[in-house]
Write an enzyme that holds these catalytic residues in place. Structure first.
Site, short mmCIF file in Angstrom:
data_model
loop_
_atom_site.label_atom_id
_atom_site.label_comp_id
_atom_site.label_asym_id
_atom_site.label_seq_id
_atom_site.Cartn_x
_atom_site.Cartn_y
_atom_site.Cartn_z
N HIS A 180 3.88 -2.14 3.01
CA HIS A 180 3.94 -0.80 2.41
C HIS A 180 5.25 -0.67 1.64
O HIS A 180 6.32 -0.89 2.22
CB HIS A 180 3.84 0.27 3.49
CG HIS A 180 2.55 0.17 4.26
ND1 HIS A 180 2.37 -0.73 5.29
CD2 HIS A 180 1.37 0.82 4.11
CE1 HIS A 180 1.13 -0.61 5.76
NE2 HIS A 180 0.50 0.33 5.06
N ASP A 182 0.82 -1.22 0.00
CA ASP A 182 0.00 0.00 0.00
C ASP A 182 0.86 1.27 0.00
O ASP A 182 2.04 1.23 0.29
CB ASP A 182 -0.87 0.05 1.27
CG ASP A 182 -1.98 -0.99 1.24
OD1 ASP A 182 -1.98 -1.85 0.33
OD2 ASP A 182 -2.85 -0.94 2.13
ZN ZN Z 1 -2.48 3.13 3.52
#
Ligand code: ZN
Length: 454
Positions: free
Chosen positions: A406, A264
């Site tokens: 991430h 993400d």
């Molecule tokens: Zn996020």
């Protein structure tokens, strides 16, 4: 006997005169115009009336429209006949507009009547018909499926709100919502034009009288699941550049344990590219949930990720908590992201990961995408430690798992690659969400949230 039919000179004259008279009467009858249904202008004592009757080839529609107009005209005359003369005359006017696109013709009547009060009363009436068959159409005939009306409702809501913002109108959100609710009666006036479906909302419908009519255009590419294909194919060919990503054969993954690594908040330059450059080592493909606001800055990285066979999903435009936004802002977060992604890779994403995993039923319906959450939270952003991150993944790994990471941090990338090194020995395959769905032979449901794929 002959003498009885022989006419005298006087009789002959009379007969000739009679013949001439009959001919004159006959010619007069022939020349008397039939009731002219094209224009009517009347100036009464206390009113004026001006009607343009629609001049169209479709007799059935013409008849319907004329009888509609005549009914309104009668109502007008009746309502003013007992009223006293006023300074401003009572007034009745009918104009019409014809448009044609592909095989649909639209007749739009506009009726204004003034029977006292602050302003004219406006009435719109539209007729739709197939210009090949002559058959009358309704919106219902044009809708693609059962949930098309609710999709149309969301689109209309969005474009009216956008119109409001662009023109600094500050329309009431509530009134716009109500006027664009998923009811056929809210969409009585529309036209197909080159740019898309133009919808007209008469005054009072989505905004106060003072704003007048509101016209919006919904582009055809947004209408694919709304209006039947045959009605939305625009003239000419649209040369959209197609970009073909690598599609790998999934045969070798049959029977393996599957795990989907998802990243993400990117794309990022260094860390995302580091991941991309190492995926082949583990025969891995992953899914990126990117932020619309970052996409243009890292175009090449996004394109590279996509071409390599990774999946691109949306993490919205600006990473706001969707639960705290109004409908318009929610749709804008979704739509703007899908647009910037499509501009680069040629297709819109179908997967959505809402920021913080925050989503509800209403947001799902507005977004119209598949909601993908996760069941392995690596806490990589907090840990920033490749070994601990890898440990978290390996410990909780299972067939069908979705891992949250991430790609902003090098430690996250290194942790993911370390985990892959371990898991490949345990007969895991690293697939995108799309690949996992195919391998598990399931169909996603837009109303659900997926924490894993089972
Ligand atoms: Zn996020």
């Amino acid at each position: 006997m002959r003498s009885s039919i022989k006419l005298s000179e006087k009789g002959k004259k009379f007969f000739t005169s009679l013949l001439i008279l009959v001919m004159v009467i006959f010619l007069a009858i022939c020349n008397t115009p039939k009731k002219d249904y094209k224009h009517e202008i009347l100036e009464g004592d206390n009113y004026s009336l001006k009607i343009d009757y629609p001049d169209i080839k479709n007799k059935l529609i013409a008849k319907e429209a004329i009888s509609f107009i005549d009914d309104r005209k009668k109502e007008f005359i009746n309502s003013i006949k007992d009223l006293e003369k006023k300074e401003s005359k009572y007034d009745f006017s009918v104009t019409y507009n014809l448009s044609s696109y592909n095989n649909i013709d639209v007749l739009h009547l506009l009726i204004f009547s003034y029977t006292g009060g602050a302003h004219y009363i406006r009435e719109d009436k539209s007729y739709y018909y197939n210009n090949q068959t002559g058959k009358e159409l309704t919106l219902n005939d044009l809708l693609a499926s059962d949930d098309s009306l609710s999709k149309l409702s969301n689109l209309a809501y969005y474009y009216v709100m956008e119109y409001s913002h662009n023109n600094s109108l500050n329309l009431s959100e509530e009134m716009v919502r109500e006027g664009t609710e998923a009811k056929l009666d809210n969409f009585l006036h529309f036209t197909f034009i080159q740019e898309g479906l133009e919808i007209l909302f008469p005054p009072y419908h989505v905004a106060a009288w003072a704003y007048g009519e509101i016209k919006i255009i919904i582009p055809y590419n947004e209408l694919r699941e709304v209006i039947k294909e045959e009605y939305i194919i625009p003239h000419g060919n649209n040369n959209e550049e197609t970009i073909n990503p690598k599609v790998r054969s999934l045969d070798e993954f049959q029977g393996k344990k599957l795990i989907a690594f998802t990243f993400d908040d990117g794309p990022a330059l260094k860390s995302t590219n580091k991941l991309l450059d190492n995926l082949d080592k583990y025969n891995a493909r992953v899914t990126f949930f990117v932020l619309g606001s970052r996409v243009n800055q890292y175009k090449d990285t996004l394109k590279k990720a996509y071409l390599q066979g990774n999946q691109i999903g949306s993490h919205t435009y600006s990473h706001l908590n969707l639960l705290k936004l109004n409908d318009y802002d929610i749709i804008r977060e979704i739509k703007n992201t899908n647009k910037v992604i499509k501009d680069i890779i040629g297709v819109e994403p179908t997967l959505l990961r809402p920021p913080y995993g925050n989503i509800n039923k209403e947001i799902k319906s507005l977004a119209d995408m598949y909601t993908i959450l996760w069941d392995i939270d690596t806490e990589d952003w907090k840990l920033k430690d490749k070994n601990k991150i890898a440990e978290n993944i390996v410990k909780y790994a299972h067939d069908g798992a979705i891992v949250l990471l991430h790609d902003l941090y090098d430690t996250s990338i290194e942790g993911a690659l370390l985990a892959m090194e371990q898991l490949i020995k345990e007969d895991y395959a690293f697939v995108t969400i799309e690949e996992m769905i195919k391998l598990k032979n399931i169909n996603l449901d837009k109303e659900k949230s997926y924490f894993s794929i089972k």
